[in-house]
Design a protein around this motif. Structure first.
Motif, mmCIF file in Angstrom:
data_model
loop_
_atom_site.group_PDB
_atom_site.id
_atom_site.type_symbol
_atom_site.label_atom_id
_atom_site.label_comp_id
_atom_site.label_asym_id
_atom_site.label_seq_id
_atom_site.Cartn_x
_atom_site.Cartn_y
_atom_site.Cartn_z
ATOM 1 N N ASP A 16 0.811 -1.207 0.000
ATOM 2 C CA ASP A 16 0.000 0.000 0.000
ATOM 3 C C ASP A 16 0.850 1.266 0.000
ATOM 4 O O ASP A 16 0.645 2.161 -0.810
ATOM 5 C CB ASP A 16 -0.932 -0.027 1.212
ATOM 6 C CG ASP A 16 -1.943 1.096 1.193
ATOM 7 O OD1 ASP A 16 -2.325 1.534 0.102
ATOM 8 O OD2 ASP A 16 -2.353 1.537 2.279
ATOM 9 N N HIS A 89 -6.108 -9.516 -1.413
ATOM 10 C CA HIS A 89 -5.873 -8.137 -0.997
ATOM 11 C C HIS A 89 -5.782 -8.071 0.517
ATOM 12 O O HIS A 89 -6.412 -8.848 1.223
ATOM 13 C CB HIS A 89 -7.005 -7.229 -1.477
ATOM 14 C CG HIS A 89 -7.013 -7.064 -2.956
ATOM 15 N ND1 HIS A 89 -6.308 -6.063 -3.579
ATOM 16 C CD2 HIS A 89 -7.600 -7.783 -3.942
ATOM 17 C CE1 HIS A 89 -6.477 -6.166 -4.876
ATOM 18 N NE2 HIS A 89 -7.247 -7.207 -5.134
ATOM 19 N N GLY A 90 -4.997 -7.133 1.008
ATOM 20 C CA GLY A 90 -4.859 -6.914 2.445
ATOM 21 C C GLY A 90 -4.429 -5.491 2.695
ATOM 22 O O GLY A 90 -4.397 -4.663 1.789
ATOM 23 N N TYR A 92 -4.408 -1.658 4.548
ATOM 24 C CA TYR A 92 -5.387 -0.594 4.717
ATOM 25 C C TYR A 92 -6.171 -0.402 3.426
ATOM 26 O O TYR A 92 -5.590 -0.178 2.364
ATOM 27 C CB TYR A 92 -4.687 0.710 5.117
ATOM 28 C CG TYR A 92 -5.633 1.857 5.334
ATOM 29 C CD1 TYR A 92 -6.503 1.854 6.420
ATOM 30 C CD2 TYR A 92 -5.679 2.906 4.455
ATOM 31 C CE1 TYR A 92 -7.386 2.890 6.628
ATOM 32 C CE2 TYR A 92 -6.558 3.958 4.643
ATOM 33 C CZ TYR A 92 -7.413 3.942 5.728
ATOM 34 O OH TYR A 92 -8.293 4.971 5.921
ATOM 35 N N PHE A 94 -7.403 -2.447 1.494
ATOM 36 C CA PHE A 94 -7.032 -3.442 0.501
ATOM 37 C C PHE A 94 -5.940 -2.968 -0.453
ATOM 38 O O PHE A 94 -5.890 -3.354 -1.613
ATOM 39 C CB PHE A 94 -8.262 -3.911 -0.291
ATOM 40 C CG PHE A 94 -9.363 -4.413 0.582
ATOM 41 C CD1 PHE A 94 -9.251 -5.639 1.201
ATOM 42 C CD2 PHE A 94 -10.497 -3.654 0.815
ATOM 43 C CE1 PHE A 94 -10.258 -6.114 2.023
ATOM 44 C CE2 PHE A 94 -11.509 -4.111 1.632
ATOM 45 C CZ PHE A 94 -11.391 -5.345 2.245
ATOM 46 N N THR A 152 -1.573 -10.663 7.190
ATOM 47 C CA THR A 152 -2.064 -9.317 6.935
ATOM 48 C C THR A 152 -3.458 -9.178 7.526
ATOM 49 O O THR A 152 -4.142 -10.166 7.762
ATOM 50 C CB THR A 152 -2.072 -8.995 5.424
ATOM 51 O OG1 THR A 152 -2.399 -7.627 5.230
ATOM 52 C CG2 THR A 152 -3.042 -9.859 4.662
ATOM 53 N N CYS A 154 -7.069 -6.643 7.125
ATOM 54 C CA CYS A 154 -7.694 -5.642 6.272
ATOM 55 C C CYS A 154 -9.093 -5.323 6.768
ATOM 56 O O CYS A 154 -9.719 -6.128 7.465
ATOM 57 C CB CYS A 154 -7.716 -6.102 4.821
ATOM 58 S SG CYS A 154 -8.369 -7.745 4.565
#
Length: 156
Positions: A16, A89-90, A92, A94, A152, A154
């Motif tokens: 991210d 996805h992970g 903040y 995603f 992770t 999210c």
């Protein structure tokens, strides 16, 4: 809004805050930004094009639903199983993107028991080969030397 923890065996492809975690990026002094892949256009969405490319590599090139949606879904699931990896996805909102050969998830309020022996068995040569094959099809070289178990969280 829900919170999910994911334990993923694979590679982080995008972080991210730090951007792409692969070697195939345009140089910093370039007018271009992002991934430098011959199959990805400037306006293309990476995950959509990457999934199309992986599906084509296992012989699946069908479009949307055909006359028999159930048969279409089954053919698609069979092709996805042959690929043996998926994008996750992970982070903040995603913002992180992972290529995963195995995954365990826990949702807010849920307890998931993780057995280290099971994790060790899942992180095997077959999983490594599926990841290697997918990366070769995509033309990607992760900055990480080898796949690992990545934890992770999210919210989304």
């Amino acid at each position: 809004m829900s919170t999910t923890a994911k334990l993923i065996y694979g590679y982080r492809l995008r972080a991210d805050e730090d951007g792409w975690q692969v070697k195939e990026i345009h140089p910093k002094d370039s007018d271009l930004w992002g991934l430098n892949l011959d199959w990805l256009g400037e306006d293309d969405e990476f995950q959509d094009k990457a999934e199309e490319r992986l599906m084509a590599a296992v012989g699946y090139e069908e479009g949307d639903f055909d006359a028999d949606p159930d048969a279409w879904r089954q053919r698609r699931r069979d092709a996805e199983a042959r690929i043996g990896v998926e994008f996750e996805h992970g982070g903040y909102q995603f913002g992180d993107l992972f290529l995963s050969a195995k995954k365990h998830s826990a949702y807010l309020g849920e307890l998931t028991v993780i057995d280290p022996a099971v994790l060790a068995a899942e992180a095997n040569a077959e999983a490594d080969e599926r990841l290697r094959a997918a990366l070769a099809v995509l033309g990607l070289t992760p900055l990480e030397e080898r796949p690992a178990w990545l934890l992770t969280a999210c919210r989304g």
